[in-house]
Scaffold this motif. Structure first.
Motif, short mmCIF file in Angstrom:
data_model
loop_
_atom_site.label_atom_id
_atom_site.label_comp_id
_atom_site.label_asym_id
_atom_site.label_seq_id
_atom_site.Cartn_x
_atom_site.Cartn_y
_atom_site.Cartn_z
N ASP A 40 33.48 16.72 8.53
CA ASP A 40 32.97 15.36 8.44
C ASP A 40 32.41 14.87 9.76
O ASP A 40 32.27 13.68 9.98
CB ASP A 40 34.08 14.42 7.97
CG ASP A 40 35.30 14.45 8.90
OD1 ASP A 40 35.28 15.24 9.87
OD2 ASP A 40 36.26 13.71 8.65
N GLY A 41 32.10 15.80 10.66
CA GLY A 41 31.60 15.43 11.97
C GLY A 41 30.15 14.97 11.95
O GLY A 41 29.44 15.08 10.95
N PRO A 42 29.67 14.44 13.09
CA PRO A 42 28.30 13.92 13.17
C PRO A 42 27.24 15.03 13.08
O PRO A 42 27.50 16.20 13.34
CB PRO A 42 28.25 13.25 14.55
CG PRO A 42 29.68 13.11 14.97
CD PRO A 42 30.43 14.22 14.32
N ILE A 43 26.04 14.59 12.74
CA ILE A 43 24.85 15.43 12.80
C ILE A 43 24.17 15.16 14.13
O ILE A 43 23.88 14.00 14.46
CB ILE A 43 23.88 15.11 11.64
CG1 ILE A 43 24.56 15.27 10.28
CG2 ILE A 43 22.63 15.98 11.74
CD1 ILE A 43 24.97 16.67 9.95
N ASP A 74 24.97 8.14 4.96
CA ASP A 74 26.35 8.37 4.55
C ASP A 74 27.06 9.35 5.47
O ASP A 74 28.11 9.90 5.12
CB ASP A 74 26.39 8.90 3.11
CG ASP A 74 25.68 10.24 2.96
OD1 ASP A 74 25.02 10.70 3.93
OD2 ASP A 74 25.79 10.84 1.86
N ARG A 75 26.51 9.58 6.65
CA ARG A 75 27.12 10.49 7.62
C ARG A 75 26.81 10.01 9.03
O ARG A 75 25.75 9.41 9.27
CB ARG A 75 26.59 11.91 7.42
CG ARG A 75 25.09 12.05 7.56
CD ARG A 75 24.60 13.33 6.89
NE ARG A 75 24.88 13.31 5.48
CZ ARG A 75 24.96 14.41 4.72
NH1 ARG A 75 24.72 15.59 5.26
NH2 ARG A 75 25.23 14.32 3.44
N PRO A 76 27.71 10.22 9.98
CA PRO A 76 27.45 9.78 11.35
C PRO A 76 26.36 10.63 12.01
O PRO A 76 26.22 11.82 11.74
CB PRO A 76 28.81 9.96 12.04
CG PRO A 76 29.51 11.01 11.24
CD PRO A 76 29.04 10.83 9.82
N ILE A 77 25.61 9.98 12.89
CA ILE A 77 24.50 10.63 13.59
C ILE A 77 24.70 10.46 15.09
O ILE A 77 25.07 9.37 15.56
CB ILE A 77 23.15 10.02 13.19
CG1 ILE A 77 22.94 10.07 11.67
CG2 ILE A 77 22.01 10.73 13.91
CD1 ILE A 77 22.83 11.46 11.10
N ILE A 78 24.43 11.51 15.85
CA ILE A 78 24.36 11.43 17.31
C ILE A 78 22.94 11.81 17.71
O ILE A 78 22.39 12.82 17.23
CB ILE A 78 25.38 12.35 17.98
CG1 ILE A 78 26.80 11.83 17.74
CG2 ILE A 78 25.10 12.46 19.48
CD1 ILE A 78 27.88 12.72 18.32
N VAL A 79 22.33 10.99 18.55
CA VAL A 79 20.93 11.17 18.94
C VAL A 79 20.84 11.48 20.44
O VAL A 79 21.52 10.84 21.25
CB VAL A 79 20.11 9.90 18.62
CG1 VAL A 79 18.73 9.98 19.23
CG2 VAL A 79 20.03 9.70 17.11
N LEU A 80 20.00 12.44 20.79
CA LEU A 80 19.68 12.74 22.18
C LEU A 80 18.17 12.91 22.32
O LEU A 80 17.54 13.58 21.49
CB LEU A 80 20.39 14.01 22.65
CG LEU A 80 21.92 13.97 22.76
CD1 LEU A 80 22.46 15.35 23.13
CD2 LEU A 80 22.38 12.93 23.77
N GLY A 81 17.60 12.33 23.36
CA GLY A 81 16.17 12.45 23.61
C GLY A 81 15.90 13.24 24.88
O GLY A 81 16.40 12.90 25.96
N SER A 265 29.95 17.98 17.37
CA SER A 265 29.57 17.08 18.46
C SER A 265 30.46 15.84 18.44
O SER A 265 31.06 15.50 17.41
CB SER A 265 28.10 16.69 18.36
OG SER A 265 27.78 16.14 17.09
N GLN A 266 30.50 15.18 19.59
CA GLN A 266 31.36 14.01 19.75
C GLN A 266 30.75 13.11 20.82
O GLN A 266 30.20 13.60 21.82
CB GLN A 266 32.78 14.43 20.16
CG GLN A 266 33.81 13.34 20.22
CD GLN A 266 35.19 13.88 20.58
OE1 GLN A 266 35.35 15.06 20.88
NE2 GLN A 266 36.19 13.02 20.55
#
Length: 272
Positions: A40-43, A74-81, A265-266
């Motif tokens: 259930d971790g982030p994308i 419906d799922r957590p997202i982590i973004v990096l640029g 990821s976290q």
């Protein structure tokens, strides 16, 4: 030799679904971890862009909205640029551009079996890609991306000097890593960046950038590791003059060594 670059208006000439012997290695690793894909971790969503590319601002806006949660997914997202440097020759040197990020994008181009580098490009979980300003394709890639358990690291932050941020991490990956190995990476990003652009393809515009990776360090490399094994380590980031912890955050992610797929990821706020 200069990198072979497509116009930033272009698209990849070959789909990332192309099969090859390189992808066979990745498929073997993925098959071994299939039972853990139900995490259930982030994308993790990575944007490769440049202030020198005319359509990158569209992608930057899209990625900012994604990171803020505007799409109610419906799922957590982590973004990096990641700002690449190969558009600097167009007349404007991106102040956040780095050859290190260009090398990172090139590794994805090779692992995804694409024919060229281009901006803006989005890579999802290290295993799928799309043009960075194509909202529907981005959301589709996120919906179909494999999910893994999120690591349960605890993070402590210190500033041993005014120019250094020290991040100490300890915890479990909650993800078995096989003999092919993986790197645990730590990214320091910054939000709320505004740049007046007097030259280049975006001449006269004020450019807004969020989730901009300013530093990236490797915590450690692991292999043949159980999901419950405790891992700890420390990374040190050199800071820039305008650094403010209120505008920055830290992301830890696990990246498979050969396929470059993301296996967890976290994200952390900085409390220093």
């Amino acid at each position: 030799m200069a990198p072979r670059i497509m116009s930033c208006f272009g698209k990849p000439l070959r789909s990332s679904s192309t099969k090859s012997s390189k992808n066979d290695v990745a498929a073997t690793a993925d098959a071994a971890m299939e039972e853990q894909r139900r995490g259930d971790g982030p994308i993790l969503v990575e944007l490769f862009s440049s202030q020198g590319c005319k359509i990158s601002p569209e992608a930057e806006l899209l990625i900012s909205r994604l990171g803020r949660g505007d799409f109610n997914l419906d799922r957590p997202i982590i973004v990096l640029g990641f700002h690449v440097d190969y558009w600097d020759y167009m007349g404007w040197k991106d102040p956040f551009g780095s050859s290190q990020w260009t090398v990172r994008q090139k590794a994805y181009v090779e692992s995804l079996q694409l024919d060229t580098m281009f901006t803006p490009q989005i890579v999802v979980q290290g295993g799928a890609q799309c043009v960075g300003n194509e909202e529907d394709n981005l959301l589709s890639s996120i919906a179909s991306a494999p999910r893994f358990p999120s690591p349960n690291f605890q993070a402590t932050f210190q500033k041993p000097t005014p120019e250094t941020l020290q991040v100490s991490l300890s915890g479990q990956l909650r993800m078995k890593i096989d003999h092919q190995g993986a790197n645990i990476m730590v990214a320091l990003y910054e939000n709320g960046l505004m740049t007046d652009c007097p030259k280049g393809e975006n001449k006269g515009r004020v450019l807004s950038n969020d989730f901009v990776v300013r530093r990236l360090e490797k915590l450690c490399t692991i292999k043949d590791t159980s999901a419950k094994k405790n891992i700890s380590g420390t990374v040190n980031f050199s800071l820039w003059e305008s650094f403010s912890s209120n505008k920055c955050g830290v992301v830890v992610f696990v990246q498979q060594s050969t396929s470059h797929h993301i296996f967890g990821s976290q994200k952390f706020d900085i409390n220093v």
